[in-house]
Design a protein around this motif. Sequence first.
Motif, PDB file in Angstrom:
ATOM      1  N   VAL A 203       0.844  -1.188   0.000  1.00 60.04           N
ATOM      2  CA  VAL A 203       0.000   0.000   0.000  1.00 60.04           C
ATOM      3  C   VAL A 203       0.881   1.240   0.000  1.00 60.04           C
ATOM      4  N   GLY A 204       0.375   2.304  -0.607  1.00 61.91           N
ATOM      5  CA  GLY A 204       1.143   3.537  -0.693  1.00 61.91           C
ATOM      6  C   GLY A 204       0.255   4.713  -1.020  1.00 61.91           C
ATOM      7  N   GLN A 205       0.876   5.841  -1.354  1.00 67.34           N
ATOM      8  CA  GLN A 205       0.131   7.057  -1.662  1.00 67.34           C
ATOM      9  C   GLN A 205       0.053   7.320  -3.161  1.00 67.34           C
ATOM     10  N   ARG A 206       1.172   7.181  -3.866  1.00 68.15           N
ATOM     11  CA  ARG A 206       1.120   7.352  -5.318  1.00 68.15           C
ATOM     12  C   ARG A 206       0.307   6.242  -5.966  1.00 68.15           C
ATOM     13  N   TYR A 207       0.399   5.039  -5.395  1.00 63.95           N
ATOM     14  CA  TYR A 207      -0.451   3.916  -5.786  1.00 63.95           C
ATOM     15  C   TYR A 207      -1.152   3.435  -4.514  1.00 63.95           C
ATOM     16  N   HIS A 208      -2.473   3.407  -4.559  1.00 62.36           N
ATOM     17  CA  HIS A 208      -3.209   2.937  -3.381  1.00 62.36           C
ATOM     18  C   HIS A 208      -2.721   1.551  -2.984  1.00 62.36           C
ATOM     19  N   PHE A 209      -2.557   0.709  -3.966  1.00 66.69           N
ATOM     20  CA  PHE A 209      -1.968  -0.607  -3.710  1.00 66.69           C
ATOM     21  C   PHE A 209      -1.374  -1.138  -5.002  1.00 66.69           C
ATOM     22  N   GLU A 221      -3.213   0.129  -8.739  1.00 63.11           N
ATOM     23  CA  GLU A 221      -4.315   1.070  -8.570  1.00 63.11           C
ATOM     24  C   GLU A 221      -3.738   2.436  -8.207  1.00 63.11           C
ATOM     25  N   LYS A 222      -3.806   3.362  -9.156  1.00 61.98           N
ATOM     26  CA  LYS A 222      -3.223   4.683  -8.949  1.00 61.98           C
ATOM     27  C   LYS A 222      -4.038   5.502  -7.948  1.00 61.98           C
ATOM     28  N   GLY A 223      -3.332   6.413  -7.274  1.00 60.99           N
ATOM     29  CA  GLY A 223      -3.994   7.243  -6.272  1.00 60.99           C
ATOM     30  C   GLY A 223      -4.018   8.718  -6.608  1.00 60.99           C
ATOM     31  N   ALA A 224      -3.663   9.073  -7.862  1.00 60.07           N
ATOM     32  CA  ALA A 224      -3.582  10.493  -8.229  1.00 60.07           C
ATOM     33  C   ALA A 224      -4.931  11.189  -8.116  1.00 60.07           C
ATOM     34  N   ALA A 225      -5.981  10.568  -8.645  1.00 63.64           N
ATOM     35  CA  ALA A 225      -7.306  11.204  -8.635  1.00 63.64           C
ATOM     36  C   ALA A 225      -7.809  11.408  -7.205  1.00 63.64           C
ATOM     37  N   THR A 226      -7.594  10.402  -6.360  1.00 64.96           N
ATOM     38  CA  THR A 226      -8.006  10.535  -4.963  1.00 64.96           C
ATOM     39  C   THR A 226      -7.199  11.617  -4.261  1.00 64.96           C
ATOM     40  N   ARG A 266     -14.011   4.948  -0.846  1.00 61.91           N
ATOM     41  CA  ARG A 266     -12.899   4.572  -1.720  1.00 61.91           C
ATOM     42  C   ARG A 266     -12.208   3.323  -1.214  1.00 61.91           C
ATOM     43  N   ASN A 267     -12.001   3.228   0.092  1.00 58.10           N
ATOM     44  CA  ASN A 267     -11.344   2.049   0.650  1.00 58.10           C
ATOM     45  C   ASN A 267     -12.219   0.811   0.539  1.00 58.10           C
ATOM     46  N   HIS A 268     -13.542   0.987   0.649  1.00 61.15           N
ATOM     47  CA  HIS A 268     -14.446  -0.149   0.432  1.00 61.15           C
ATOM     48  C   HIS A 268     -14.313  -0.670  -1.003  1.00 61.15           C
ATOM     49  N   VAL A 269     -14.266   0.236  -1.962  1.00 58.19           N
ATOM     50  CA  VAL A 269     -14.149  -0.159  -3.368  1.00 58.19           C
ATOM     51  C   VAL A 269     -12.821  -0.879  -3.615  1.00 58.19           C
ATOM     52  N   LEU A 270     -11.735  -0.348  -3.038  1.00 59.56           N
ATOM     53  CA  LEU A 270     -10.413  -0.945  -3.252  1.00 59.56           C
ATOM     54  C   LEU A 270     -10.328  -2.350  -2.654  1.00 59.56           C
ATOM     55  N   SER A 271     -10.860  -2.512  -1.441  1.00 59.09           N
ATOM     56  CA  SER A 271     -10.805  -3.831  -0.808  1.00 59.09           C
ATOM     57  C   SER A 271     -11.628  -4.855  -1.588  1.00 59.09           C
ATOM     58  N   LYS A 272     -12.788  -4.441  -2.083  1.00 59.41           N
ATOM     59  CA  LYS A 272     -13.610  -5.359  -2.866  1.00 59.41           C
ATOM     60  C   LYS A 272     -12.946  -5.689  -4.197  1.00 59.41           C
ATOM     61  N   MET A 273     -12.233  -4.719  -4.763  1.00 53.52           N
ATOM     62  CA  MET A 273     -11.522  -4.941  -6.017  1.00 53.52           C
ATOM     63  C   MET A 273     -10.473  -6.050  -5.860  1.00 53.52           C
ATOM     64  N   LEU A 274      -9.740  -6.017  -4.760  1.00 52.99           N
ATOM     65  CA  LEU A 274      -8.721  -7.040  -4.507  1.00 52.99           C
ATOM     66  C   LEU A 274      -9.358  -8.418  -4.314  1.00 52.99           C
TER      67      LEU A 274
END
Length: 435
Positions: A203-209, A221-226, A266-274
């Motif tokens: 996990v990171g900031q430039r890339y959520h994960f 998963e990029k984090g620029a838009a967020t 956003r974190n709900h969406v990311l966790s479900k994506m994984l």
Amino acid sequence: MRVTISAKLKLRHSPEQKAKLDAVSLAYRDALNFASEEAFKLDKTSSAPKLHAVTYKPLREKFGLGAQLACTVERQVAASYKTQWTKLKQNIKSREKGFTKKRYKGLDSAPKFVSRTLEYQYQRDYSWKKDGRVSIGTLDGRLVLEFDGHQKHLDYIQQGCETGAAKLYYQKSRKQYFLIVALNIELPDPQPTDHKNVVGVDVGQRYHFVATDKDGKSLFEKGAATGQRKDQFARTRKSLQRKGTRSATRRLVAVSGRERRFVADRNHVLSKMLLTRFPGSIFGLEDLTNIRDRTEGRSNPKASKKARKAKRRRSQWSFAELQTMLAYKAPLHGSLAVRVDANYTSQACHKCGHVSKDNRPGAGLEFVCEVCGHRGHADRVASVNIGLRTMLVRQDWMSTGVLSVRPDVSDVEVKAARLSRYAELRWNPDTSLAL
């Protein structure tokens, strides 16, 4: 295996019933503030028995609370003070190590409670009715209400799953009460053979994960838009704080709630994506406890605007929420999440094992091994190393029958032995570990 989930139930209340809920929620909030002031007078005590001796009778007589609600108020206030004391001790240690110069001020005055949220105990303050309704306590006796919610949660309740404490929550914008109930779901105990895939998640900031499985397949998963959206919230907050008017303060509260909901969604969406991309997997997550204290260093009042912006972004990094959501959702999707040590994951070459800060020139996103010359994306390299460590956890689970879902970081020697084992790990997709 027991998994606890939260069910948010929308209560169908009439104006008369809402007035009764208003009365008990406001009385509970006032009781919390009263008990907080009394605890502050008692040398800021975090002892529930001491607080009980002083506040129990006034809570019953002055605020009209029932016996169980009065005891719940005392426990909640005691827990709040215990949290404040813990933060103060952590702050003292951080100041001694030079991580910060700021003094923690949480205990300079009595903590104040503003939310109209109260806690109910199952079978004492609330209970389920056979006709699919819920009975909850008020200052004037019980209210029996119908409710709506997520169908899967309603099915769990209908099936009679074990129920824990609940919170009565008031959403001011909709003038609506919700009951947030803890549901304990029993699932089969996980076995190592149930999970055929291993996924390392960095996990990171430039890339959520950045997630990589045992076959070398990666998901970025990029984090620029967020990040841009968070910057917009920050600019709005700054403008409102400069105004300082009452209307600006009200608007500031609304904006902060909107930002919090945006990040959670956003974190709900990311966790479900994984979980949907890598079904039935063991997810390896870095143990990032106290990561900010270890990386931020001293506060600098003369820092540049760019440095202050970077520090603000680090402080808003919601990696813990993402990891928590992934961990609690994983068993419900037939997966599992474990934690591994985070040391040197982005500095170690998974081809030859060489570890050095210079493997990441300029601390950028490019990884170049000084010894073997291996090149790659630094976050992907980190995810591969996390996946290798997770494979090691799985091997130990198969051989000992015991799964360690969180590394013991309290024993320095044990941790050093684990890091030594990690240094021997190598990645080769052609000869990947058979699972």
